[in-house]
Design a protein around this motif. Structure first.
Motif, mmCIF file in Angstrom:
data_model
loop_
_atom_site.group_PDB
_atom_site.id
_atom_site.type_symbol
_atom_site.label_atom_id
_atom_site.label_comp_id
_atom_site.label_asym_id
_atom_site.label_seq_id
_atom_site.Cartn_x
_atom_site.Cartn_y
_atom_site.Cartn_z
ATOM 1 N N THR B 48 -15.104 32.347 -10.390
ATOM 2 C CA THR B 48 -16.159 32.139 -9.400
ATOM 3 C C THR B 48 -16.820 33.449 -8.970
ATOM 4 N N GLY B 49 -16.358 34.559 -9.529
ATOM 5 C CA GLY B 49 -17.009 35.833 -9.242
ATOM 6 C C GLY B 49 -16.510 36.521 -7.988
ATOM 7 N N TYR B 50 -15.435 36.008 -7.390
ATOM 8 C CA TYR B 50 -14.908 36.645 -6.190
ATOM 9 C C TYR B 50 -14.135 37.912 -6.553
ATOM 10 N N LEU B 51 -13.446 37.843 -7.675
ATOM 11 C CA LEU B 51 -12.738 39.023 -8.188
ATOM 12 C C LEU B 51 -13.317 39.392 -9.550
ATOM 13 N N SER B 52 -13.090 40.616 -9.952
ATOM 14 C CA SER B 52 -13.475 41.006 -11.305
ATOM 15 C C SER B 52 -12.213 41.190 -12.126
ATOM 16 N N SER B 53 -12.311 40.890 -13.403
ATOM 17 C CA SER B 53 -11.135 41.039 -14.245
ATOM 18 C C SER B 53 -11.000 42.484 -14.697
ATOM 19 N N THR B 54 -9.776 42.879 -15.050
ATOM 20 C CA THR B 54 -9.556 44.221 -15.579
ATOM 21 C C THR B 54 -10.202 44.325 -16.958
ATOM 22 N N SER B 55 -10.015 43.266 -17.749
ATOM 23 C CA SER B 55 -10.740 43.169 -19.018
ATOM 24 C C SER B 55 -10.894 41.701 -19.382
ATOM 25 N N GLY B 56 -11.689 41.432 -20.391
ATOM 26 C CA GLY B 56 -11.955 40.045 -20.770
ATOM 27 C C GLY B 56 -13.212 39.522 -20.097
ATOM 28 N N THR B 57 -13.673 38.359 -20.562
ATOM 29 C CA THR B 57 -14.912 37.833 -19.993
ATOM 30 C C THR B 57 -14.759 36.387 -19.538
ATOM 31 N N ALA B 58 -15.576 36.044 -18.565
ATOM 32 C CA ALA B 58 -15.665 34.650 -18.124
ATOM 33 C C ALA B 58 -17.138 34.270 -18.174
ATOM 34 N N THR B 59 -17.469 33.223 -18.921
ATOM 35 C CA THR B 59 -18.860 32.776 -18.961
ATOM 36 C C THR B 59 -18.958 31.338 -18.470
ATOM 37 N N ILE B 60 -20.000 31.090 -17.702
ATOM 38 C CA ILE B 60 -20.258 29.753 -17.182
ATOM 39 C C ILE B 60 -21.548 29.278 -17.838
ATOM 40 N N ASP B 61 -21.458 28.231 -18.597
ATOM 41 C CA ASP B 61 -22.624 27.683 -19.300
ATOM 42 C C ASP B 61 -23.362 28.789 -20.080
ATOM 43 N N GLY B 62 -22.589 29.649 -20.717
ATOM 44 C CA GLY B 62 -23.167 30.706 -21.542
ATOM 45 C C GLY B 62 -23.604 31.943 -20.784
ATOM 46 N N ILE B 63 -23.433 31.926 -19.454
ATOM 47 C CA ILE B 63 -23.865 33.098 -18.668
ATOM 48 C C ILE B 63 -22.649 33.899 -18.230
ATOM 49 N N ASN B 64 -22.665 35.177 -18.559
ATOM 50 C CA ASN B 64 -21.535 36.049 -18.251
ATOM 51 C C ASN B 64 -21.496 36.346 -16.748
ATOM 52 N N MET B 65 -20.329 36.092 -16.143
ATOM 53 C CA MET B 65 -20.197 36.256 -14.691
ATOM 54 C C MET B 65 -20.404 37.707 -14.249
ATOM 55 N N LEU B 66 -19.928 38.649 -15.045
ATOM 56 C CA LEU B 66 -20.053 40.058 -14.639
ATOM 57 C C LEU B 66 -21.479 40.577 -14.830
ATOM 58 N N GLU B 67 -22.119 40.120 -15.903
ATOM 59 C CA GLU B 67 -23.461 40.642 -16.197
ATOM 60 C C GLU B 67 -24.551 39.979 -15.367
ATOM 61 N N HIS B 68 -24.430 38.680 -15.162
ATOM 62 C CA HIS B 68 -25.451 37.964 -14.372
ATOM 63 C C HIS B 68 -24.775 37.129 -13.288
ATOM 64 N N PRO B 69 -24.172 37.818 -12.304
ATOM 65 C CA PRO B 69 -23.366 37.064 -11.330
ATOM 66 C C PRO B 69 -24.160 36.015 -10.545
ATOM 67 N N ILE B 70 -25.393 36.333 -10.181
ATOM 68 C CA ILE B 70 -26.128 35.408 -9.315
ATOM 69 C C ILE B 70 -26.455 34.112 -10.054
ATOM 70 N N GLU B 71 -26.899 34.239 -11.307
ATOM 71 C CA GLU B 71 -27.208 33.042 -12.093
ATOM 72 C C GLU B 71 -25.935 32.217 -12.329
ATOM 73 N N ALA B 72 -24.852 32.928 -12.661
ATOM 74 C CA ALA B 72 -23.599 32.218 -12.942
ATOM 75 C C ALA B 72 -23.077 31.524 -11.681
ATOM 76 N N LYS B 73 -23.134 32.238 -10.554
ATOM 77 C CA LYS B 73 -22.601 31.671 -9.310
ATOM 78 C C LYS B 73 -23.404 30.454 -8.858
ATOM 79 N N SER B 74 -24.691 30.437 -9.202
ATOM 80 C CA SER B 74 -25.509 29.313 -8.745
ATOM 81 C C SER B 74 -25.106 28.005 -9.425
ATOM 82 N N MET B 75 -24.266 28.096 -10.451
ATOM 83 C CA MET B 75 -23.840 26.865 -11.132
ATOM 84 C C MET B 75 -22.468 26.389 -10.670
ATOM 85 N N ILE B 76 -21.885 27.138 -9.721
ATOM 86 C CA ILE B 76 -20.505 26.829 -9.329
ATOM 87 C C ILE B 76 -20.415 26.429 -7.858
#
Lengths: 235, 324
Positions: B48-76
């Motif tokens: 959900t973007g509250y924490l950041s991972s040490t490594s690895g990625t989380a994508t929501i509907d193809g959008i990377n949480m770290l790179e585009h947090p606002i777009e990703a968060k708007s889907m959650i």
């Protein structure tokens, strides 16, 4: 940002903090006004603004002490940080809300001077310049307060910590007077002393470098607050 | 919908998450299961973007949480472990605030009214949140997650601290929501997963130890099944007859006796169902079966077995953890 700003403004008045702040600010501000101008029978506003500066240093931490500490304690920051809102707008929303409170109080405070116009020749430009300066110094104090409240869960710690840093900003002027006349450190401390810089306004100069200084210091502390939140995600 | 790849979250030398990967399709309802401190909340907080991972990625509907947090968060929509409620607001004010905070574009009145009806909080909408009961607070927390009609809803331990009736109501609510949303739910209560989720991801010590359909979870047990069977008949004879059935590994009398019936634990080999042969045997000998119950196929046992197995695989890491 607007949503956070509105919520923050609302929270000042659903609790006691907003009322306590306004009552204290207007009452003590009024007291200072009476003593330094009406009672002293002068239209010189130097003393008024000097006392108001010191008073602001004491009362402004009240406004900012729960900005972030309360959110952290109640875990509501999780809502803000997982909402599609940037950390910058979250911090700015809170910062602007505190600024609105202070600005509003200052505006009402300035109305006291209307009384003075009946009795003396008041220099309006000087008055406005001083109020702007006080607003800018207040902005610096608020940014410090917001930063400190982001560091702790405890409101009291936030308030005391903020006061400590503000007093440091004011206090370096005192250290200065103990230093030899041409010592290099004196110039450095003069530059960073909020108090020394404020004196130039009180003495009737609108010092642009001081304006830049206050805005810069505020920007630094707002930036640091953003960094605190950014950093916390990694810890 | 959700793709998590090689997620690692490290606090100093301790791993909260150690290389977690999974994918969740649209419309799925997935349970994250694990003992307390297994890494469920950490996974959700990263998602959900509250924490950041040490490594690895989380994508929501193809959008990377770290790179585009606002777009990703708007889907959650996220309900954290402790609902993020402002105690000094009424329910209505709070939902209005969340609506504005999320920059929601849907028609405000109708949207909020719909949510209020779905989570059944219309009778308390004018009340201050601090005066609500725990169950209602949880509902308001869920309502908050639904604002903006997000594609993905994440619930972190949604039924903790509720009474049994409230638990059932919240579970029903989650089930209803899953018809139109992808839902991730974390819990340490196994019955909850069984009741609500189609798929379960079991996490222990920061690693995934099972990722199965809930209905197929029993298959992850490699060894055979155990049954407790109560048969009315002479104990020795019954015991030796049962042992002769093909696929029966062992028969142990429990010592429990009820008039002329005795209880036995029958252990079968993997992949062989011995229930029918046992029935046929008893029918042929006119021994009445008074009870037949599988042991160890409930989630509780499976879970404990999986956790034990996973801990056994990594004694090294476990001992390092306990040293801290």
């Amino acid at each position: 940002m607007l949503a956070i700003y509105k919520r923050e403004m609302r929270s000042y008045f659903t609790g006691v903090i907003g009322y306590v702040f306004l009552v204290l600010f207007l009452a003590i501000g009024g007291g200072i006004f009476c003593l330094t101008t009406l009672y002293a029978m002068t239209s010189n506003v130097t003393a008024f603004f000097t006392y108001m500066l010191i008073f602001s240093a004491v009362i402004l931490p009240l406004l900012t002490m729960k900005s972030f500490s309360d959110e952290r304690k109640a875990k509501t920051e999780q809502l803000l940080l997982t909402a599609p809102v940037s950390i910058t707008s979250m911090v700015l929303g809170k910062f602007l809300a505190a600024m609105t409170m202070f600005g509003g109080a200052l505006l009402v405070n300035s109305l006291y001077f209307l009384i003075l116009y009946n009795y003396a020749n008041v220099k309006t430009a000087l008055l406005i310049g001083n109020f702007v300066a006080l607003l800018l110094v207040g902005m610096t104090f608020i940014s410090v307060g917001i930063f400190v409240s982001a560091l702790t869960e405890n409101q009291l710690t936030a308030a005391v910590g903020t006061m400590g840093i503000i007093l440091l900003f004011l206090g370096v002027g005192v250290v200065n007077s103990l230093l030899p006349a041409n010592f290099w450190l004196r110039y450095v401390l003069d530059c960073i002393s909020v108090f020394t810089r404020f004196q130039t306004f009180v003495n009737g100069y609108f010092d642009l470098s001081s304006v830049v200084y206050y805005i810069s210091v505020s920007a630094v502390f707002v930036y640091l607050t953003i960094r605190v939140y950014d950093r916390r995600r990694y810890n | 919908m959700v793709k998590v790849e090689h997620l690692v979250k490290r606090y100093g030398q301790n791993y909260a998450l150690n290389d977690i990967s999974f994918e969740i399709g649209e419309g799925e309802i997935v349970g994250l299961l694990g003992p307390n401190g297994a890494g469920k909340s950490t996974t959700m907080n990263i998602l959900t973007g509250y924490l950041s991972s040490t490594s690895g990625t989380a994508t929501i509907d193809g959008i990377n949480m770290l790179e585009h947090p606002i777009e990703a968060k708007s889907m959650i929509g996220f309900l954290p472990e402790q609902p993020p409620l402002y105690q000094d607001m009424t329910v209505e004010e709070y939902l209005n605030f969340v609506y504005e905070l999320k920059g929601c574009k849907l028609e405000k009145e109708a949207h909020l009214e719909e949510i209020i009806n779905v989570v059944k909080i219309s009778d308390v909408k004018k009340r201050l949140i601090k005066n609500l009961s725990k169950g209602y607070k949880q509902r308001v927390g869920i309502a908050q997650a639904l604002v903006g009609d997000p594609k993905l809803i994440v619930f972190d331990e949604p039924t903790v601290g509720l009474d049994p009736k409230q638990i059932l109501e919240i579970r029903n609510l989650i089930r209803t929501l899953s018809k139109n949303h992808t839902v991730i739910l974390s819990t340490h209560i196994l019955a909850e997963v069984q009741a609500v989720c189609e798929r379960v991801i079991i996490i222990n010590q920061g690693k995934i130890i099972a990722d199965e359909k809930t209905s197929e979870l029993t298959k992850v047990i490699e060894d055979g099944y155990q049954y407790e069977i109560k048969i009315a008949g002479p104990q020795r004879e019954v015991e030796s007859a049962l042992e002769k059935i093909r696929g029966v590994k062992s028969v142990t009398a429990t010592g429990e006796r009820d008039l002329d019936s005795y209880a036995y634990i029958v252990e079968s080999e993997k992949g062989i169902d011995v229930r029918k042969p046992m029935f046929n045997l008893c029918a042929a000998r006119s021994w009445a079966i008074l009870g037949l119950m599988p042991i160890g196929t409930d989630l509780e046992t499976i879970f404990i077995r999986l956790v034990d197995r996973a801990s056994g695989i990594e004694p090294e890491r476990k001992s390092r953890r306990s040293a801290h």
